[in-house]
Design a protein around this motif. Structure first.
Motif, PDB file in Angstrom:
ATOM      1  N   TYR A   1    -114.950 -66.945  29.498  1.00 41.18           N
ATOM      2  CA  TYR A   1    -114.759 -67.696  27.921  1.00 41.18           C
ATOM      3  C   TYR A   1    -113.767 -67.145  27.323  1.00 41.18           C
ATOM      4  O   TYR A   1    -112.828 -67.608  26.493  1.00 41.18           O
ATOM      5  N   LYS A   2    -113.745 -65.873  27.392  1.00 37.24           N
ATOM      6  CA  LYS A   2    -112.909 -64.892  26.372  1.00 37.24           C
ATOM      7  C   LYS A   2    -111.617 -64.966  26.722  1.00 37.24           C
ATOM      8  O   LYS A   2    -110.518 -65.129  26.276  1.00 37.24           O
ATOM      9  N   LYS A   3    -111.367 -65.072  28.190  1.00 35.36           N
ATOM     10  CA  LYS A   3    -110.047 -64.993  29.217  1.00 35.36           C
ATOM     11  C   LYS A   3    -109.415 -66.625  28.832  1.00 35.36           C
ATOM     12  O   LYS A   3    -108.264 -66.548  28.799  1.00 35.36           O
TER      13      LYS A   3
ATOM     14  N   TYR B   1    -111.077 -67.259  17.423  1.00 31.28           N
ATOM     15  CA  TYR B   1    -111.940 -66.585  18.668  1.00 31.28           C
ATOM     16  C   TYR B   1    -113.121 -66.331  17.916  1.00 31.28           C
ATOM     17  O   TYR B   1    -113.079 -65.424  16.806  1.00 31.28           O
ATOM     18  N   ALA B   2    -114.317 -66.829  18.161  1.00 32.47           N
ATOM     19  CA  ALA B   2    -115.701 -66.690  17.562  1.00 32.47           C
ATOM     20  C   ALA B   2    -116.360 -65.965  18.604  1.00 32.47           C
ATOM     21  O   ALA B   2    -116.776 -66.404  19.606  1.00 32.47           O
ATOM     22  N   SER B   3    -116.663 -64.465  18.454  1.00 35.70           N
ATOM     23  CA  SER B   3    -117.637 -63.512  19.417  1.00 35.70           C
ATOM     24  C   SER B   3    -118.935 -64.078  19.579  1.00 35.70           C
ATOM     25  O   SER B   3    -119.624 -63.735  20.657  1.00 35.70           O
ATOM     26  N   SER B   4    -119.400 -64.773  18.340  1.00 33.80           N
ATOM     27  CA  SER B   4    -120.858 -65.116  18.467  1.00 33.80           C
ATOM     28  C   SER B   4    -121.037 -66.265  19.308  1.00 33.80           C
ATOM     29  O   SER B   4    -122.254 -66.178  19.890  1.00 33.80           O
ATOM     30  N   PHE B   5    -120.144 -66.993  19.648  1.00 33.16           N
ATOM     31  CA  PHE B   5    -120.239 -68.062  20.508  1.00 33.16           C
ATOM     32  C   PHE B   5    -120.372 -67.266  22.112  1.00 33.16           C
ATOM     33  O   PHE B   5    -121.179 -67.916  23.034  1.00 33.16           O
ATOM     34  N   GLY B   6    -119.679 -66.447  22.249  1.00 29.89           N
ATOM     35  CA  GLY B   6    -119.760 -65.714  23.579  1.00 29.89           C
ATOM     36  C   GLY B   6    -120.852 -64.987  23.696  1.00 29.89           C
ATOM     37  O   GLY B   6    -121.704 -65.126  25.019  1.00 29.89           O
ATOM     38  N   VAL B   7    -121.643 -64.459  22.777  1.00 26.81           N
ATOM     39  CA  VAL B   7    -122.765 -63.772  22.675  1.00 26.81           C
ATOM     40  C   VAL B   7    -123.820 -64.999  22.881  1.00 26.81           C
ATOM     41  O   VAL B   7    -125.072 -64.727  23.595  1.00 26.81           O
ATOM     42  N   THR B   8    -123.708 -66.104  22.420  1.00 24.70           N
ATOM     43  CA  THR B   8    -124.646 -67.324  22.671  1.00 24.70           C
ATOM     44  C   THR B   8    -124.825 -67.687  23.936  1.00 24.70           C
ATOM     45  O   THR B   8    -126.060 -68.107  24.435  1.00 24.70           O
TER      46      THR B   8
ATOM     47  N   GLU C   1    -114.139 -77.330  20.081  1.00 20.79           N
ATOM     48  CA  GLU C   1    -113.341 -77.460  21.641  1.00 20.79           C
ATOM     49  C   GLU C   1    -114.196 -78.069  22.638  1.00 20.79           C
ATOM     50  O   GLU C   1    -115.323 -77.929  22.941  1.00 20.79           O
ATOM     51  N   PRO C   2    -113.678 -79.392  23.150  1.00 19.19           N
ATOM     52  CA  PRO C   2    -114.194 -79.875  24.347  1.00 19.19           C
ATOM     53  C   PRO C   2    -114.649 -78.861  25.534  1.00 19.19           C
ATOM     54  O   PRO C   2    -115.439 -79.074  26.036  1.00 19.19           O
ATOM     55  N   LEU C   3    -113.801 -77.855  26.039  1.00 18.07           N
ATOM     56  CA  LEU C   3    -114.208 -76.804  26.824  1.00 18.07           C
ATOM     57  C   LEU C   3    -115.412 -76.260  26.539  1.00 18.07           C
ATOM     58  O   LEU C   3    -116.002 -75.643  27.420  1.00 18.07           O
TER      59      LEU C   3
END
Length: 223
Positions: A41-43, A50-57, A97-99
């Motif tokens: 997701y980050k790449k 960019y929301a790092s909280s979504f990645g942690v989610t 974001e749809p993705l």
């Protein structure tokens, strides 16, 4: 019914429903695959902020789904209660974001497959999906639509600027036009021929063009 039957707890009887080894292995694999989803997701993130909280989610969602499915598969009665409890949950967070929807379903699917014991499917499927996203999401980023905002002094400079854009881009379409006294503002959607954006400097040097701004555009925002 005796006094001991009143205090007899089925909770203690279900402690051995899932072995400690199975729980540990499933949660560790869920954390690893969730971390892999987070890195993909980050790449592949292409939004504005960019929301790092979504990645942690994504990591947490993979582990939580694994834990829930482990509980459901160990007890049929519990599975019915879990369905009823989850049916009243409503998520109000808007997906911009749809993705992001694909990543959410990916995390949930990995958690379900891991808890079901299909470890090769979870690992191999995650690798294939991750490679696919890395290849296609980042491919030909320069071919995405862009917006050019032009401020010209009159019709002649507007015509020269528009003709120059048509010659140096794959596509040039006027989206809006604002005309004031001795001033014209144009918003044009273009598609670049390559990653080189040096043409915008030449465009700003055309006589009568006061300013030329190039911004990325995805249909929802500019940035």
């Amino acid at each position: 019914m005796t006094f001991q039957d009143i205090f007899k707890s089925s909770f203690l009887e279900n402690i051995s429903g899932v072995s400690l080894l199975d729980m540990s292995l499933a949660l560790v694999l869920a954390f690893g695959l969730g971390l892999f989803i987070f890195l993909v997701y980050k790449k592949t993130f292409t939004g504005v902020m960019y929301a790092s909280s979504f990645g942690v989610t994504l990591v947490a969602l993979t582990m939580i789904t694994t834990m829930v499915i482990l509980a459901v598969t160990s007890n049929v009665v519990l599975s019915l209660g879990m369905v009823g409890a989850l049916s009243i949950v409503r998520f109000r967070t808007a997906i911009k974001e749809p993705l992001d929807i694909a990543f959410l379903f990916w995390s949930i699917a990995v958690g379900i497959v891991l808890a079901a014991g299909l470890i090769p499917l979870a690992v191999f499927g995650s690798v294939v999906i991750g490679v696919m996203l890395l290849v296609f999401v980042n491919r030909k980023s320069w071919f995405n639509p862009y917006m050019v905002v032009l401020q010209c002094s009159g019709q002649d400079s507007e015509a020269r600027a528009a003709e120059y854009l048509r010659q140096n881009t794959c596509r040039c379409v006027v989206k809006s036009k604002t005309v004031q006294k001795d001033a014209v503002e144009l918003n044009l959607e273009i598609r670049l021929k390559s990653e080189d954006t040096g043409f915008i400097n030449t465009l700003a040097d055309i006589p009568g063009v006061h300013s030329a701004v190039l911004v990325s555009y995805n249909g929802d925002y500019m940035g």
